[in-house]
Design a protein around this motif. Structure first.
Motif, PDB file in Angstrom:
ATOM      1  N   ALA A 138     -21.124  18.448  26.647  1.00  0.00           N
ATOM      2  CA  ALA A 138     -19.053  17.546  26.848  1.00  0.00           C
ATOM      3  C   ALA A 138     -19.340  17.217  25.304  1.00  0.00           C
ATOM      4  N   GLY A 167     -13.805  20.178  25.535  1.00  0.00           N
ATOM      5  CA  GLY A 167     -14.367  20.208  26.553  1.00  0.00           C
ATOM      6  C   GLY A 167     -15.914  20.706  26.878  1.00  0.00           C
ATOM      7  N   VAL A 168     -16.107  20.822  28.374  1.00  0.00           N
ATOM      8  CA  VAL A 168     -17.586  21.405  28.450  1.00  0.00           C
ATOM      9  C   VAL A 168     -17.518  22.919  28.479  1.00  0.00           C
ATOM     10  N   SER A 169     -18.862  23.279  27.818  1.00  0.00           N
ATOM     11  CA  SER A 169     -19.135  24.872  27.933  1.00  0.00           C
ATOM     12  C   SER A 169     -20.363  24.556  28.817  1.00  0.00           C
ATOM     13  N   ASP A 187     -14.351  19.241  32.468  1.00  0.00           N
ATOM     14  CA  ASP A 187     -13.755  19.619  31.417  1.00  0.00           C
ATOM     15  C   ASP A 187     -12.561  18.859  30.470  1.00  0.00           C
TER      16      ASP A 187
END
Length: 282
Positions: A168, A172-174, A264
């Protein structure tokens, strides 16, 4: 053979050791841990990453001790109390600051050990990681095959090594599929009920020094969640696994009850980089 599954989750516990981020004194650590903005983020990740799968376990026969200090600020202390009232498997343990962290952790779980159990499956649940909805079932069921090895020393680790790393940041969040050797989430340490030890007595990155171990890599069993407030943020020793055309939204929802789109959006709203740690994300 009766297997008790007993977990420990530390929520901003204030103690003398046990963390990689260091402070000059207890007052400095208290100010860091109890910063309201930090606690608000920790609670959000706890509610939306860690708790959903724990509350949806296919085998509900487990105990998770939520460990924190008696001076944890409001509203978070009351929220932990409410959570333990809501979820039958959860127990709140308020432990005053202790210099030796492993002793503090043992004090937290000791009242919840089942003396009638033949073996205790200890697990450590960080408050921003997750295990899959069938973790408890598999950890109890798989011990039947592992018991002959456990009986040699009455110590054994079982590592569900296939998982996902979520990162994070302000972008956003991968999602990254990873095999991680003895990550915290998805690692079980089987001990005798009278062992006077917990999983915290055995550092996960060198657990092979203390006991034999088995790796069961077949299913995606954990989420390692990296965020601004990680103590270290290191991924751990391992390597990627080939995911093909996997739909991460579906997998995270099915295996962990995690809403990736919601995470995200939250990461973007928090707008923070990764943690300022030497090995964060590596």
């Amino acid at each position: 053979m009766k297997v008790q599954m007993l977990g420990l989750c530390r929520f901003s516990y204030l103690g003398g050791r046990g963390f990689q981020v260091e402070h000059d004194d207890l007052a400095g650590r208290r100010a860091f841990l109890y910063d309201p903005e930090r606690l608000a983020r920790r609670w959000f990740w706890f509610r939306h990453v860690t708790l959903p799968a724990l509350m949806a376990q296919s085998d509900s026969d487990f105990t998770l001790v939520l460990m924190t200090g008696p001076d944890l600020p409001e509203p978070w202390l009351s929220q932990l109390r409410d959570l333990c009232d809501e979820v039958p498997q959860f127990r709140l343990s308020l432990v005053p600051p202790m210099e030796r962290h492993v002793e503090a952790c043992l004090a937290a779980i000791a009242p919840h050990l089942d003396p009638q159990a033949d073996v205790v499956g200890h697990f450590r649940q960080d408050d921003d990681d997750a295990v899959a909805i069938d973790y408890i079932r598999d950890a109890r069921r798989d011990f039947a095959a592992l018991e002959p090895l456990w009986s040699r020393r009455r110590r054994l680790s079982c590592d569900y090594a296939r998982g996902l790393v979520l990162k994070a940041t302000a972008d956003g969040v991968s999602v990254e599929p990873r095999m991680i050797h003895n990550a915290v989430a998805g690692l079980t340490v089987y001990l005798a009920p009278d062992a006077q030890r917990s999983i915290m007595h055995f550092p996960h990155w060198q657990i092979g020094l203390s006991m034999p171990g088995v790796t069961l890599p077949g299913k995606v069993m954990f989420v390692r969640f990296l965020n601004h407030d990680n103590d270290s943020g290191a991924i751990g020793a391992g390597y990627p696994w080939e995911a093909g055309e996997t739909d991460w939204n579906t997998m995270l929802a099915d295996r962990f009850r995690i809403d990736l789109a919601h995470l995200d959006r939250a990461a973007r709203d928090f707008g923070l980089p990764g943690a300022d740690r030497p090995r964060w994300g590596q």
